[in-house]
Design an enzyme around this catalytic site. Structure first.
Site, short mmCIF file in Angstrom:
data_model
loop_
_atom_site.label_atom_id
_atom_site.label_comp_id
_atom_site.label_asym_id
_atom_site.label_seq_id
_atom_site.Cartn_x
_atom_site.Cartn_y
_atom_site.Cartn_z
N GLU A 39 5.02 7.12 4.11
CA GLU A 39 3.59 7.14 4.47
C GLU A 39 3.28 6.41 5.76
O GLU A 39 2.20 6.61 6.32
CB GLU A 39 2.74 6.57 3.33
CG GLU A 39 2.88 5.08 3.15
CD GLU A 39 1.63 4.39 2.59
OE1 GLU A 39 0.67 5.07 2.22
OE2 GLU A 39 1.65 3.15 2.53
N HIS A 68 -1.87 6.37 2.97
CA HIS A 68 -1.86 6.73 4.40
C HIS A 68 -1.52 8.21 4.65
O HIS A 68 -1.36 8.60 5.81
CB HIS A 68 -0.87 5.85 5.16
CG HIS A 68 -1.39 4.46 5.41
ND1 HIS A 68 -2.45 4.20 6.25
CD2 HIS A 68 -1.02 3.26 4.89
CE1 HIS A 68 -2.70 2.91 6.26
NE2 HIS A 68 -1.85 2.31 5.43
N HIS A 157 2.51 4.18 -6.04
CA HIS A 157 2.01 3.55 -4.83
C HIS A 157 0.75 2.79 -5.19
O HIS A 157 -0.33 3.38 -5.34
CB HIS A 157 1.73 4.67 -3.80
CG HIS A 157 1.59 4.16 -2.42
ND1 HIS A 157 2.68 3.83 -1.65
CD2 HIS A 157 0.50 3.89 -1.67
CE1 HIS A 157 2.27 3.41 -0.47
NE2 HIS A 157 0.96 3.42 -0.46
N HIS A 184 4.51 -3.44 0.71
CA HIS A 184 5.45 -3.73 1.81
C HIS A 184 6.19 -5.05 1.62
O HIS A 184 6.78 -5.56 2.57
CB HIS A 184 4.74 -3.71 3.18
CG HIS A 184 4.24 -2.35 3.56
ND1 HIS A 184 3.85 -2.04 4.84
CD2 HIS A 184 4.09 -1.21 2.86
CE1 HIS A 184 3.46 -0.78 4.91
NE2 HIS A 184 3.59 -0.26 3.69
FE LIG Z 1 2.94 1.68 3.06
FE LIG Z 2 0.10 2.34 1.13
#
Ligand SMILES: [Fe+2]
Ligand SMILES: [Fe+2]
Length: 275
Positions: A39, A68, A157, A184
């Site tokens: 993404e 994203h 996600h 992340h």
């Molecule tokens: Fe990401």
């Molecule tokens: Fe994300």
């Protein structure tokens, strides 16, 4: 059967480290299936059709995404053009399956490994501290009713660890692995749940760690200090490759182990822990 799942590939540094490390890892560890979250592949924001094809060339079979996914608008047309063509490379890119009905793209991919093992990949997005979408728990239940494959990977996600852990328990014994993405930051909680589902709350970013989750730290600091609009620039330093390696029985889909990988570009040695 061995599967590798690569965490959010961020910008050019992330793509470069994937190109550099992934083919060797696949060979040296005898990996049968490669899945990655893409993404953030385009400068941190979304993914383009050209980058999809660049990533597929490194050996990735299926690319998952998340919030994203629409940052690069070309992807909408890419999905629309793949309507009715199951062999289009666009079908190997997923957007979360629990987006509203009628959203372009697909949230489920069903394929076969080179050895002929059927597998499925499901992409879902969380609802806690994120945009409101359909219930990922119920959507997962519905999708699992139609999937024939035993080997099933889920990219969840999501922002909240609690939502991710809860979905892990909800799907335990029904999918091979549930891997979290989006924050992340890799979490040190990888384990195989009692009924055979490999789980990790977040696989972590494949990209520049000399940053705030991929973006230059100066700009993000400025944002927090002043609350003024800033232009996000992808960072470049301390590039790491983060992934999870899952071993499973192809006949049952049950996972036997999950290993957390973080490979630092300068060291090129996995700091791995096996459970
Ligand atoms: Fe990401
Ligand atoms: Fe994300």
């Amino acid at each position: 059967m061995r599967i590798i799942f690569v965490g959010d590939i961020f910008g050019k540094p992330g793509r470069a480290v994937v190109r550099e490390l992934l083919p060797d890892l696949v060979r040296s560890r005898a990996i049968d299936l490669v899945i990655a979250n893409g993404e953030n592949a385009a400068g941190g924001f979304g993914i383009t059709p050209a980058l999809v094809e660049e990533l597929l060339e490194t050996g990735i079979e299926v690319i998952t995404t998340g919030n994203h996914v629409w940052d690069k608008r070309e992807l909408i047309e890419y999905f629309n053009m793949a309507q009715g063509n199951p062999y289009s490379p666009a079908r190997r890119v997923l957007r979360p399956a629990n987006y509203p009905a009628g959203t372009p793209g697909w949230g489920l991919y069903e394929g076969q490994t080179q050895d002929g093992v059927p597998y499925a990949v499901i992409n879902l997005q969380g609802r806690v501290f994120m945009g409101s979408n359909e219930d990922p728990f119920r959507v997962a239940d519905d999708l699992l009713k139609q999937v024939q494959a035993k080997v099933i990977l889920v990219d969840f996600h999501a922002e909240a660890t609690s939502e991710k852990i809860a979905l892990g328990w909800h799907l335990d014994g029904r999918v091979t692995a549930l891997l979290g993405t989006h924050t992340h930051v890799p979490t040190a909680d990888e384990r195989v749940l009692p009924n055979g589902t490999a789980y990790q709350t977040d696989v972590g970013m494949t990209g520049p760690y000399d940053s705030v989750i991929g973006v230059t730290k100066e700009t993000i600091l400025q944002k927090f200090l002043t609350n003024m609009p800033v232009r996000f620039e992808p960072a470049t330093g301390d590039v790491r490759f983060c992934a999870a390696v899952i071993d499973c029985d192809p006949a049952t889909g049950r996972a036997s182990s999950i290993e957390r990988l973080m490979i630092n570009e300068s060291v090129m040695q996995p700091e791995a822990q096996r459970r």
